[in-house]
Design a protein around this motif. Sequence first.
Motif, PDB file in Angstrom:
ATOM      1  N   VAL A  72       0.891  -1.383  -0.027  1.00  0.00           N
ATOM      2  CA  VAL A  72       0.124   0.037   0.049  1.00  0.00           C
ATOM      3  C   VAL A  72       1.063   1.282   0.037  1.00  0.00           C
ATOM      4  O   VAL A  72       1.993   1.317   0.690  1.00  0.00           O
ATOM      5  N   ASN A  73       0.340   2.176  -0.793  1.00  0.00           N
ATOM      6  CA  ASN A  73       1.240   3.599  -0.699  1.00  0.00           C
ATOM      7  C   ASN A  73       2.618   3.543  -1.313  1.00  0.00           C
ATOM      8  O   ASN A  73       3.369   4.054  -0.748  1.00  0.00           O
ATOM      9  N   ILE A  74       2.866   2.323  -2.015  1.00  0.00           N
ATOM     10  CA  ILE A  74       4.188   2.188  -2.205  1.00  0.00           C
ATOM     11  C   ILE A  74       4.975   3.328  -2.976  1.00  0.00           C
ATOM     12  O   ILE A  74       6.179   3.448  -2.654  1.00  0.00           O
ATOM     13  N   GLU A  75       4.310   4.197  -3.877  1.00  0.00           N
ATOM     14  CA  GLU A  75       5.095   5.186  -4.434  1.00  0.00           C
ATOM     15  C   GLU A  75       5.460   6.188  -3.472  1.00  0.00           C
ATOM     16  O   GLU A  75       6.670   6.530  -3.478  1.00  0.00           O
ATOM     17  N   GLU A  76       4.589   6.794  -2.556  1.00  0.00           N
ATOM     18  CA  GLU A  76       5.078   7.736  -1.446  1.00  0.00           C
ATOM     19  C   GLU A  76       6.221   7.107  -0.624  1.00  0.00           C
ATOM     20  O   GLU A  76       7.175   7.800  -0.138  1.00  0.00           O
ATOM     21  N   ARG A  77       5.929   5.906  -0.213  1.00  0.00           N
ATOM     22  CA  ARG A  77       7.096   5.252   0.499  1.00  0.00           C
ATOM     23  C   ARG A  77       8.224   5.269   0.015  1.00  0.00           C
ATOM     24  O   ARG A  77       9.415   5.330   0.673  1.00  0.00           O
ATOM     25  N   LEU A  78       8.575   4.463  -0.850  1.00  0.00           N
ATOM     26  CA  LEU A  78       9.729   4.316  -1.718  1.00  0.00           C
ATOM     27  C   LEU A  78      10.204   5.556  -2.198  1.00  0.00           C
ATOM     28  O   LEU A  78      11.530   5.660  -1.823  1.00  0.00           O
ATOM     29  N   SER A  79       9.660   6.365  -2.278  1.00  0.00           N
ATOM     30  CA  SER A  79      10.204   8.054  -2.821  1.00  0.00           C
ATOM     31  C   SER A  79      10.657   8.496  -1.466  1.00  0.00           C
ATOM     32  O   SER A  79      11.844   9.020  -1.580  1.00  0.00           O
ATOM     33  N   PHE A  80      10.312   8.327  -0.362  1.00  0.00           N
ATOM     34  CA  PHE A  80      10.862   8.836   0.770  1.00  0.00           C
ATOM     35  C   PHE A  80      12.050   8.262   1.300  1.00  0.00           C
ATOM     36  O   PHE A  80      12.980   8.648   1.560  1.00  0.00           O
ATOM     37  N   ILE A  81      11.898   6.871   1.080  1.00  0.00           N
ATOM     38  CA  ILE A  81      13.230   6.117   1.296  1.00  0.00           C
ATOM     39  C   ILE A  81      14.501   6.603   0.585  1.00  0.00           C
ATOM     40  O   ILE A  81      15.499   6.744   0.834  1.00  0.00           O
ATOM     41  N   LYS A  82      14.039   6.708  -0.832  1.00  0.00           N
ATOM     42  CA  LYS A  82      15.208   6.914  -1.819  1.00  0.00           C
ATOM     43  C   LYS A  82      15.578   8.315  -1.552  1.00  0.00           C
ATOM     44  O   LYS A  82      16.835   8.803  -1.578  1.00  0.00           O
ATOM     45  N   GLU A  83      14.863   9.407  -0.976  1.00  0.00           N
ATOM     46  CA  GLU A  83      15.208  10.577  -0.701  1.00  0.00           C
ATOM     47  C   GLU A  83      15.839  10.835   0.642  1.00  0.00           C
ATOM     48  O   GLU A  83      16.676  11.957   0.859  1.00  0.00           O
ATOM     49  N   ASN A  84      15.864   9.727   1.593  1.00  0.00           N
ATOM     50  CA  ASN A  84      16.374  10.171   2.870  1.00  0.00           C
ATOM     51  C   ASN A  84      17.247   8.575   3.176  1.00  0.00           C
ATOM     52  O   ASN A  84      16.817   8.022   4.297  1.00  0.00           O
TER      53      ASN A  84
END
Length: 173
Positions: free
Chosen positions: A126-138
């Motif tokens: 669920v919410n993969i786009e937001e979660r993975l974007s956050f991880i890659k940015e931080n």
Amino acid sequence: MTAVRMILPVKLSDHFFFEKNEVVLNPDRYLEERNFFAQEILFYSGEERNDFPWDHEEHSVSEVLAAWNEVQGMLKERFKSRDATAQIAMKKGIALFYMILFWGNSHPVVLNGWKLQIKDLSLKPVNIEERLSFIKENPHLYHSYVQLASLFQEQHKQFAKDRAMRHLNKNKK
């Protein structure tokens, strides 16, 4: 197969993983740090084979999970000791997550435009786009590591459930 110099295909263009458009890789060691997405590089470059990891999901997902277990142990220690090299291990963990996500859906990894590609995948957290974007940015944050571990767990559960349902339906026929 020995190390090969290749041009990075557009579908794998992502500065998070690749600083240059040319890569040197050993396709047989695709779970190792310098060889991330080696199988996809061959595939998108026109290599014709029938033994790509996404063609053998169950085996490939097991290999990725075993590699993740090693990286996860390393990450726990590095974040616990506030080791700055945790960010390097996070990059490997993120690459492994892309592999389990795409390969578990019988697709090669796509990094360039991955958010659009993920919309078509049936097995995903669920919410993969937001979660993975956050991880890659931080990737330097402990919370990113916790989130990545959670994504692995959710993806593995979805994959296992899908395989169990397939086997159950196959046996009913």
